[in-house]
Design an enzyme around this catalytic site. Structure first.
Site, short mmCIF file in Angstrom:
data_model
loop_
_atom_site.label_atom_id
_atom_site.label_comp_id
_atom_site.label_asym_id
_atom_site.label_seq_id
_atom_site.Cartn_x
_atom_site.Cartn_y
_atom_site.Cartn_z
N HIS A 89 0.83 -1.21 0.00
CA HIS A 89 0.00 0.00 0.00
C HIS A 89 0.86 1.25 0.00
O HIS A 89 0.43 2.31 -0.41
CB HIS A 89 -0.89 0.04 1.24
CG HIS A 89 -1.76 -1.15 1.40
ND1 HIS A 89 -2.79 -1.44 0.53
CD2 HIS A 89 -1.76 -2.17 2.31
CE1 HIS A 89 -3.40 -2.56 0.91
NE2 HIS A 89 -2.78 -3.02 1.98
N HIS A 116 5.66 6.38 6.99
CA HIS A 116 5.31 5.97 5.64
C HIS A 116 4.84 7.20 4.88
O HIS A 116 4.69 8.28 5.47
CB HIS A 116 4.21 4.90 5.68
CG HIS A 116 2.96 5.41 6.33
ND1 HIS A 116 2.70 5.22 7.66
CD2 HIS A 116 1.94 6.15 5.85
CE1 HIS A 116 1.55 5.82 7.96
NE2 HIS A 116 1.07 6.39 6.87
N THR A 225 -6.10 4.33 6.98
CA THR A 225 -6.27 3.04 6.29
C THR A 225 -7.07 2.13 7.21
O THR A 225 -7.07 2.34 8.43
CB THR A 225 -4.91 2.38 5.99
OG1 THR A 225 -4.18 2.21 7.21
CG2 THR A 225 -4.07 3.21 5.02
ZN ZN Z 1 -0.53 7.54 6.56
#
Ligand code: ZN
Ligand code: NAG
Ligand code: NAG
Ligand code: NAG
Ligand code: NAG
Ligand code: NAG
Ligand code: NAG
Ligand code: NAG
Length: 308
Positions: A89, A116, A225
Protein backbone atom coordinates in the site's frame (compact mmCIF):
# COMPACT_ATOMS: atom_id res chain seq x y z
CA UNK A 1 -24.33 -30.25 -7.38
CA UNK A 2 -25.02 -27.07 -9.35
CA UNK A 3 -26.61 -25.67 -6.22
CA UNK A 4 -23.40 -26.38 -4.32
CA UNK A 5 -21.37 -24.56 -6.95
CA UNK A 6 -23.76 -21.65 -6.77
CA UNK A 7 -23.46 -21.56 -2.99
CA UNK A 8 -19.71 -21.67 -3.31
CA UNK A 9 -19.74 -18.77 -5.80
CA UNK A 10 -22.07 -16.81 -3.55
CA UNK A 11 -19.78 -17.39 -0.61
CA UNK A 12 -16.83 -16.32 -2.72
CA UNK A 13 -18.50 -13.11 -3.90
CA UNK A 14 -19.57 -12.33 -0.34
CA UNK A 15 -15.99 -12.72 0.72
CA UNK A 16 -14.93 -10.33 -2.02
CA UNK A 17 -17.61 -7.81 -1.13
CA UNK A 18 -16.95 -8.10 2.58
CA UNK A 19 -13.46 -7.32 1.27
CA UNK A 20 -10.63 -8.80 3.24
CA UNK A 21 -8.50 -6.85 0.75
CA UNK A 22 -8.70 -3.08 0.85
CA UNK A 23 -7.13 -0.85 -1.77
CA UNK A 24 -6.91 2.72 -3.01
CA UNK A 25 -9.20 4.16 -5.68
CA UNK A 26 -6.37 3.95 -8.24
CA UNK A 27 -6.48 0.13 -7.93
CA UNK A 28 -10.21 -0.17 -8.40
CA UNK A 29 -11.17 -1.23 -11.89
CA UNK A 30 -13.93 -3.30 -13.43
CA UNK A 31 -11.85 -6.46 -13.11
CA UNK A 32 -10.43 -5.79 -9.67
CA UNK A 33 -11.86 -7.45 -6.61
CA UNK A 34 -10.42 -5.17 -3.96
CA UNK A 35 -12.43 -2.75 -1.84
CA UNK A 36 -11.75 0.90 -2.70
CA UNK A 37 -12.15 3.75 -0.16
CA UNK A 38 -15.94 3.96 -0.52
CA UNK A 39 -16.14 0.25 0.42
CA UNK A 40 -13.76 0.35 3.37
CA UNK A 41 -16.73 0.30 5.75
CA UNK A 42 -17.23 -3.31 4.61
CA UNK A 43 -13.63 -4.10 5.56
CA UNK A 44 -13.95 -2.37 8.93
CA UNK A 45 -17.07 -0.76 10.39
CA UNK A 46 -14.85 1.84 12.03
CA UNK A 47 -14.22 3.41 8.59
CA UNK A 48 -17.84 4.61 8.71
CA UNK A 49 -17.24 6.51 11.96
CA UNK A 50 -17.85 10.23 12.45
CA UNK A 51 -14.27 11.29 13.33
CA UNK A 52 -12.38 10.02 10.32
CA UNK A 53 -9.17 11.20 8.66
CA UNK A 54 -7.86 12.79 6.52
CA UNK A 55 -9.74 16.09 6.46
CA UNK A 56 -9.66 19.33 4.53
CA UNK A 57 -8.22 22.00 6.83
CA UNK A 58 -10.03 25.28 6.36
CA UNK A 59 -7.72 28.03 7.58
CA UNK A 60 -10.58 30.53 8.03
CA UNK A 61 -12.39 28.23 10.44
CA UNK A 62 -9.49 27.27 12.68
CA UNK A 63 -9.34 27.84 16.40
CA UNK A 64 -6.17 29.41 17.68
CA UNK A 65 -4.51 27.59 20.55
CA UNK A 66 -4.26 30.09 23.39
CA UNK A 67 -0.80 29.02 24.37
CA UNK A 68 1.76 27.78 21.92
CA UNK A 69 3.78 24.72 22.76
CA UNK A 70 6.91 23.47 21.16
CA UNK A 71 7.43 19.84 20.33
CA UNK A 72 10.23 17.98 22.02
CA UNK A 73 11.62 15.53 19.52
CA UNK A 74 13.90 13.06 21.29
CA UNK A 75 16.16 10.88 19.19
CA UNK A 76 15.17 12.61 15.96
CA UNK A 77 18.84 13.46 15.42
CA UNK A 78 20.05 9.88 16.02
CA UNK A 79 21.34 8.00 13.01
CA UNK A 80 20.05 4.46 12.54
CA UNK A 81 19.67 1.69 9.95
CA UNK A 82 15.99 1.15 9.24
CA UNK A 83 14.04 -1.61 7.53
CA UNK A 84 12.26 -0.10 4.51
CA UNK A 85 9.38 -2.18 3.11
CA UNK A 86 6.97 -2.09 0.22
CA UNK A 87 3.92 -3.33 2.13
CA UNK A 88 1.62 -3.34 -0.88
CA UNK A 89 0.00 0.00 0.00
CA UNK A 90 2.97 2.27 0.65
CA UNK A 91 6.64 2.34 1.56
CA UNK A 92 7.20 2.02 5.29
CA UNK A 93 10.29 2.63 7.40
CA UNK A 94 10.37 0.91 10.80
CA UNK A 95 11.64 3.22 13.53
CA UNK A 96 13.54 2.54 16.77
CA UNK A 97 11.28 2.98 19.81
CA UNK A 98 13.98 5.12 21.44
CA UNK A 99 12.58 7.95 19.29
CA UNK A 100 10.06 9.88 21.38
CA UNK A 101 7.92 12.98 21.15
CA UNK A 102 6.33 15.12 23.85
CA UNK A 103 5.16 18.71 24.27
CA UNK A 104 3.24 20.28 21.41
CA UNK A 105 -0.01 20.16 23.45
CA UNK A 106 0.24 16.37 23.67
CA UNK A 107 -0.91 15.06 27.04
CA UNK A 108 1.59 12.19 27.13
CA UNK A 109 4.88 10.92 25.78
CA UNK A 110 4.64 8.96 22.56
CA UNK A 111 7.25 6.66 21.02
CA UNK A 112 7.86 6.21 17.31
CA UNK A 113 6.99 2.97 15.51
CA UNK A 114 7.11 3.67 11.78
CA UNK A 115 6.85 6.27 9.07
CA UNK A 116 5.31 5.97 5.64
CA UNK A 117 4.28 8.17 2.74
CA UNK A 118 1.24 8.94 0.62
CA UNK A 119 1.77 10.23 -2.91
CA UNK A 120 0.18 10.91 -6.26
CA UNK A 121 0.97 10.29 -9.88
CA UNK A 122 3.83 11.95 -11.76
CA UNK A 123 4.51 14.18 -8.77
CA UNK A 124 1.02 15.67 -8.43
CA UNK A 125 -1.96 15.40 -6.06
CA UNK A 126 -0.88 12.88 -3.48
CA UNK A 127 -1.37 14.23 0.04
CA UNK A 128 -4.14 12.99 2.31
CA UNK A 129 -4.80 16.22 4.20
CA UNK A 130 -5.66 19.20 2.09
CA UNK A 131 -5.43 22.86 3.10
CA UNK A 132 -8.25 25.08 1.84
CA UNK A 133 -8.90 22.42 -0.77
CA UNK A 134 -5.33 22.27 -1.98
CA UNK A 135 -3.82 18.80 -2.28
CA UNK A 136 -0.04 18.59 -2.02
CA UNK A 137 2.16 16.18 -4.02
CA UNK A 138 3.06 13.96 -1.05
CA UNK A 139 2.54 13.55 2.69
CA UNK A 140 4.70 11.77 5.26
CA UNK A 141 3.25 10.28 8.44
CA UNK A 142 5.50 9.59 11.41
CA UNK A 143 3.42 7.28 13.58
CA UNK A 144 3.89 7.29 17.36
CA UNK A 145 2.03 5.42 20.11
CA UNK A 146 1.72 6.17 23.82
CA UNK A 147 4.78 5.00 25.71
CA UNK A 148 2.86 2.38 27.70
CA UNK A 149 1.65 0.45 24.65
CA UNK A 150 3.48 -2.30 22.78
CA UNK A 151 1.76 -2.15 19.41
CA UNK A 152 -0.32 0.00 17.13
CA UNK A 153 -3.33 -2.32 17.54
CA UNK A 154 -3.15 -1.91 21.31
CA UNK A 155 -2.82 1.90 21.04
CA UNK A 156 -5.69 2.02 18.54
CA UNK A 157 -8.15 1.10 21.31
CA UNK A 158 -7.36 4.36 23.09
CA UNK A 159 -9.04 7.54 21.79
CA UNK A 160 -5.67 9.36 21.98
CA UNK A 161 -3.41 6.30 21.82
CA UNK A 162 -1.70 7.31 18.57
CA UNK A 163 0.04 10.57 17.63
CA UNK A 164 0.84 11.06 13.97
CA UNK A 165 3.03 13.90 12.76
CA UNK A 166 2.06 14.79 9.19
CA UNK A 167 4.37 16.62 6.81
CA UNK A 168 3.27 17.98 3.46
CA UNK A 169 5.63 18.14 0.51
CA UNK A 170 5.93 20.80 -2.13
CA UNK A 171 7.61 20.51 -5.50
CA UNK A 172 10.97 22.27 -5.65
CA UNK A 173 13.31 23.05 -8.54
CA UNK A 174 16.28 21.40 -6.91
CA UNK A 175 16.74 17.90 -5.54
CA UNK A 176 16.26 17.48 -1.78
CA UNK A 177 19.59 15.81 -0.96
CA UNK A 178 18.24 14.67 2.41
CA UNK A 179 15.99 12.23 0.54
CA UNK A 180 18.58 10.92 -1.93
CA UNK A 181 19.35 7.74 0.01
CA UNK A 182 15.67 6.86 0.42
CA UNK A 183 14.82 7.48 -3.23
CA UNK A 184 17.92 5.56 -4.36
CA UNK A 185 16.86 2.31 -2.68
CA UNK A 186 13.28 2.32 -4.05
CA UNK A 187 14.33 0.09 -7.01
CA UNK A 188 15.18 -2.60 -4.43
CA UNK A 189 11.60 -2.74 -3.15
CA UNK A 190 9.55 -2.60 -6.34
CA UNK A 191 7.33 -5.52 -5.34
CA UNK A 192 5.08 -5.89 -2.29
CA UNK A 193 6.82 -7.51 0.69
CA UNK A 194 10.26 -6.60 -0.66
CA UNK A 195 12.34 -4.88 1.98
CA UNK A 196 15.78 -3.34 2.23
CA UNK A 197 17.98 -1.70 4.84
CA UNK A 198 18.03 2.10 4.66
CA UNK A 199 21.40 3.00 6.13
CA UNK A 200 22.49 6.00 8.18
CA UNK A 201 19.17 7.78 8.24
CA UNK A 202 17.83 10.15 10.89
CA UNK A 203 14.38 11.69 11.23
CA UNK A 204 15.93 15.15 11.51
CA UNK A 205 17.18 14.69 7.93
CA UNK A 206 13.69 13.94 6.67
CA UNK A 207 11.73 16.80 8.25
CA UNK A 208 12.04 20.61 8.22
CA UNK A 209 14.45 22.20 10.73
CA UNK A 210 13.01 22.41 14.24
CA UNK A 211 12.64 26.19 14.09
CA UNK A 212 10.19 25.63 11.24
CA UNK A 213 7.97 23.28 13.24
CA UNK A 214 6.20 25.84 15.41
CA UNK A 215 3.13 26.24 13.21
CA UNK A 216 0.82 23.27 13.04
CA UNK A 217 -2.80 22.13 12.77
CA UNK A 218 -4.26 19.80 15.40
CA UNK A 219 -7.43 17.71 15.48
CA UNK A 220 -8.69 14.33 16.67
CA UNK A 221 -9.16 11.76 13.94
CA UNK A 222 -8.42 8.26 12.74
CA UNK A 223 -5.95 6.03 10.98
CA UNK A 224 -6.34 6.73 7.24
CA UNK A 225 -6.27 3.04 6.29
CA UNK A 226 -8.48 0.19 7.53
CA UNK A 227 -9.29 -0.48 10.31
CA UNK A 228 -9.64 3.35 10.47
CA UNK A 229 -9.53 3.33 14.30
CA UNK A 230 -10.47 6.72 15.78
CA UNK A 231 -7.41 6.87 17.98
CA UNK A 232 -5.21 9.53 16.44
CA UNK A 233 -4.16 12.93 17.72
CA UNK A 234 -3.25 14.53 14.40
CA UNK A 235 -0.57 17.15 13.88
CA UNK A 236 -0.12 18.53 10.40
CA UNK A 237 2.73 21.01 10.06
CA UNK A 238 2.25 24.12 7.99
CA UNK A 239 5.85 24.20 6.78
CA UNK A 240 6.39 21.93 3.80
CA UNK A 241 9.27 19.66 2.75
CA UNK A 242 10.72 20.47 -0.68
CA UNK A 243 11.27 17.69 -3.20
CA UNK A 244 11.98 17.73 -6.93
CA UNK A 245 9.51 16.34 -9.44
CA UNK A 246 11.96 13.56 -10.37
CA UNK A 247 12.16 12.48 -6.74
CA UNK A 248 8.38 12.58 -6.30
CA UNK A 249 7.87 10.60 -9.50
CA UNK A 250 10.41 7.96 -8.39
CA UNK A 251 7.78 6.58 -5.98
CA UNK A 252 5.63 5.58 -8.97
CA UNK A 253 8.12 2.86 -9.91
CA UNK A 254 6.90 0.86 -6.92
CA UNK A 255 4.14 -1.64 -7.68
CA UNK A 256 0.90 -2.71 -6.08
CA UNK A 257 0.24 -6.43 -5.68
CA UNK A 258 -1.63 -6.51 -9.02
CA UNK A 259 1.54 -5.30 -10.73
CA UNK A 260 0.15 -1.84 -11.50
CA UNK A 261 2.26 1.25 -10.61
CA UNK A 262 1.81 2.38 -7.02
CA UNK A 263 0.13 5.75 -7.59
CA UNK A 264 -2.40 7.95 -5.74
CA UNK A 265 -1.98 6.21 -2.41
CA UNK A 266 -4.30 8.49 -0.47
CA UNK A 267 -7.74 8.30 1.10
CA UNK A 268 -10.14 11.08 0.06
CA UNK A 269 -10.91 13.72 2.72
CA UNK A 270 -13.59 12.86 5.27
CA UNK A 271 -16.28 15.12 6.80
CA UNK A 272 -15.33 17.02 9.95
CA UNK A 273 -18.80 16.43 11.47
CA UNK A 274 -18.40 19.36 13.83
CA UNK A 275 -14.84 18.62 14.91
CA UNK A 276 -12.63 21.61 15.58
CA UNK A 277 -9.22 22.06 14.00
CA UNK A 278 -6.81 24.01 16.16
CA UNK A 279 -3.91 26.07 14.95
CA UNK A 280 -0.75 26.61 16.91
CA UNK A 281 1.12 29.62 15.67
CA UNK A 282 4.31 28.86 17.51
CA UNK A 283 6.54 30.51 20.03
CA UNK A 284 7.17 34.19 19.86
CA UNK A 285 10.73 34.18 18.61
CA UNK A 286 13.36 35.14 21.16
CA UNK A 287 14.38 38.16 19.15
CA UNK A 288 10.94 39.77 19.40
CA UNK A 289 10.92 39.34 23.17
CA UNK A 290 14.32 41.01 23.41
CA UNK A 291 13.12 43.83 21.21
CA UNK A 292 9.94 44.17 23.26
CA UNK A 293 11.81 44.33 26.57
CA UNK A 294 14.28 46.78 25.12
CA UNK A 295 11.56 49.02 23.79
CA UNK A 296 9.83 48.98 27.19
CA UNK A 297 13.11 49.75 28.96
CA UNK A 298 13.96 52.53 26.61
CA UNK A 299 10.44 53.90 26.40
CA UNK A 300 9.64 54.08 30.12
CA UNK A 301 12.22 56.65 31.28
CA UNK A 302 11.18 59.03 28.56
CA UNK A 303 9.13 61.97 29.83
CA UNK A 304 5.50 62.01 28.83
CA UNK A 305 5.30 64.11 25.77
CA UNK A 306 2.38 65.44 23.81
CA UNK A 307 -0.34 63.33 25.43
CA UNK A 308 0.68 64.27 29.03
ZN1 ZN B 1 -0.53 7.54 6.56
C1 NAG C 1 -7.82 -6.14 -16.11
O1 NAG C 1 -7.62 -7.45 -16.58
C2 NAG C 1 -6.92 -7.53 -17.83
C3 NAG C 1 -6.87 -8.97 -18.30
O2 NAG C 1 -6.49 -9.81 -17.24
C4 NAG C 1 -5.52 -6.92 -17.67
O3 NAG C 1 -4.83 -6.93 -18.87
C5 NAG C 1 -5.65 -5.50 -17.17
O4 NAG C 1 -4.36 -4.97 -16.90
C6 NAG C 1 -6.48 -5.44 -15.90
N1 NAG C 1 -6.67 -4.06 -15.51
C7 NAG C 1 -6.20 -3.57 -14.37
C8 NAG C 1 -6.41 -2.14 -14.14
O5 NAG C 1 -5.61 -4.27 -13.55
C1 NAG D 1 -22.68 4.42 8.26
O1 NAG D 1 -23.11 5.32 9.26
C2 NAG D 1 -24.34 5.95 8.97
C3 NAG D 1 -24.64 6.99 10.02
O2 NAG D 1 -23.71 7.00 11.05
C4 NAG D 1 -25.41 4.89 8.88
O3 NAG D 1 -26.64 5.51 8.54
C5 NAG D 1 -25.05 3.89 7.81
O4 NAG D 1 -26.00 2.85 7.78
C6 NAG D 1 -23.70 3.28 8.08
N1 NAG D 1 -23.30 2.42 6.98
C7 NAG D 1 -22.79 1.21 7.18
C8 NAG D 1 -22.49 0.43 5.94
O5 NAG D 1 -22.54 0.75 8.28
C1 NAG E 1 11.73 -5.94 7.33
O1 NAG E 1 10.31 -5.89 7.39
C2 NAG E 1 9.67 -6.92 6.67
C3 NAG E 1 8.18 -6.67 6.71
O2 NAG E 1 7.74 -6.45 8.01
C4 NAG E 1 10.06 -8.28 7.26
O3 NAG E 1 9.46 -9.30 6.51
C5 NAG E 1 11.57 -8.43 7.23
O4 NAG E 1 11.95 -9.61 7.87
C6 NAG E 1 12.24 -7.26 7.92
N1 NAG E 1 13.67 -7.35 7.74
C7 NAG E 1 14.52 -7.19 8.72
C8 NAG E 1 15.97 -7.28 8.37
O5 NAG E 1 14.17 -6.94 9.86
C1 NAG F 1 10.90 -8.92 -4.37
O1 NAG F 1 9.80 -9.81 -4.27
C2 NAG F 1 9.71 -10.68 -5.39
C3 NAG F 1 8.40 -11.43 -5.29
O2 NAG F 1 7.95 -11.52 -3.99
C4 NAG F 1 10.91 -11.61 -5.37
O3 NAG F 1 10.84 -12.53 -6.45
C5 NAG F 1 12.16 -10.76 -5.51
O4 NAG F 1 13.31 -11.58 -5.40
C6 NAG F 1 12.20 -9.70 -4.42
N1 NAG F 1 13.29 -8.79 -4.70
C7 NAG F 1 14.18 -8.46 -3.79
C8 NAG F 1 15.25 -7.50 -4.23
O5 NAG F 1 14.14 -8.89 -2.65
C1 NAG G 1 18.43 18.63 5.40
O1 NAG G 1 18.82 18.21 6.67
C2 NAG G 1 19.59 19.16 7.38
C3 NAG G 1 20.07 18.52 8.65
O2 NAG G 1 19.01 17.97 9.39
C4 NAG G 1 18.72 20.40 7.61
O3 NAG G 1 19.43 21.38 8.31
C5 NAG G 1 18.25 20.95 6.29
O4 NAG G 1 17.37 22.01 6.49
C6 NAG G 1 17.55 19.86 5.49
N1 NAG G 1 17.25 20.36 4.16
C7 NAG G 1 16.00 20.43 3.70
C8 NAG G 1 15.85 20.92 2.29
O5 NAG G 1 15.04 20.09 4.34
C1 NAG H 1 11.95 27.46 7.08
O1 NAG H 1 11.00 28.49 7.09
C2 NAG H 1 11.40 29.66 6.40
C3 NAG H 1 10.33 30.71 6.63
O2 NAG H 1 9.05 30.20 6.36
C4 NAG H 1 11.58 29.32 4.92
O3 NAG H 1 12.02 30.47 4.23
C5 NAG H 1 12.63 28.23 4.81
O4 NAG H 1 12.74 27.84 3.46
C6 NAG H 1 12.24 27.04 5.64
N1 NAG H 1 13.32 26.06 5.59
C7 NAG H 1 13.12 24.80 5.26
C8 NAG H 1 14.34 23.96 5.14
O5 NAG H 1 12.00 24.32 5.07
C1 NAG I 1 -9.22 15.38 21.45
O1 NAG I 1 -9.88 14.55 22.37
C2 NAG I 1 -9.42 14.73 23.71
C3 NAG I 1 -10.06 13.66 24.56
O2 NAG I 1 -11.44 13.57 24.32
C4 NAG I 1 -9.78 16.15 24.16
O3 NAG I 1 -9.32 16.35 25.47
C5 NAG I 1 -9.06 17.13 23.22
O4 NAG I 1 -9.43 18.45 23.56
C6 NAG I 1 -9.42 16.85 21.78
N1 NAG I 1 -8.53 17.65 20.95
C7 NAG I 1 -8.94 18.39 19.94
C8 NAG I 1 -7.90 19.10 19.17
O5 NAG I 1 -10.12 18.48 19.62
Amino acid sequence: MQFAVLLFLLALSRKIVSGSEWCYQSQVSCNSTCAGPDMWQDVSKLCNGSSQSPVNIMTRRMHQEEKSARFHLDGYQETFHGNLTNNGHTVQLDLPSSIMISGGHLAKNYKAIQLHLHWGKNGAHGSEHTIDGEQFPMEMHIVHIKEEYDSLSQAAKDHTGVAVLGFLFQESQSINKNYTSLVEVLPEIIKPSNSTMLKDVSLEMLIPPQKNLTKYFRYNGSLTTPDCAEAVVWTVFENTIPMSREQLTAFNQLKFSNGAPMVQTYRPVQPLNGRLVYYSKGDVPMVSWVLLIMSVLFASPLPQHSDG
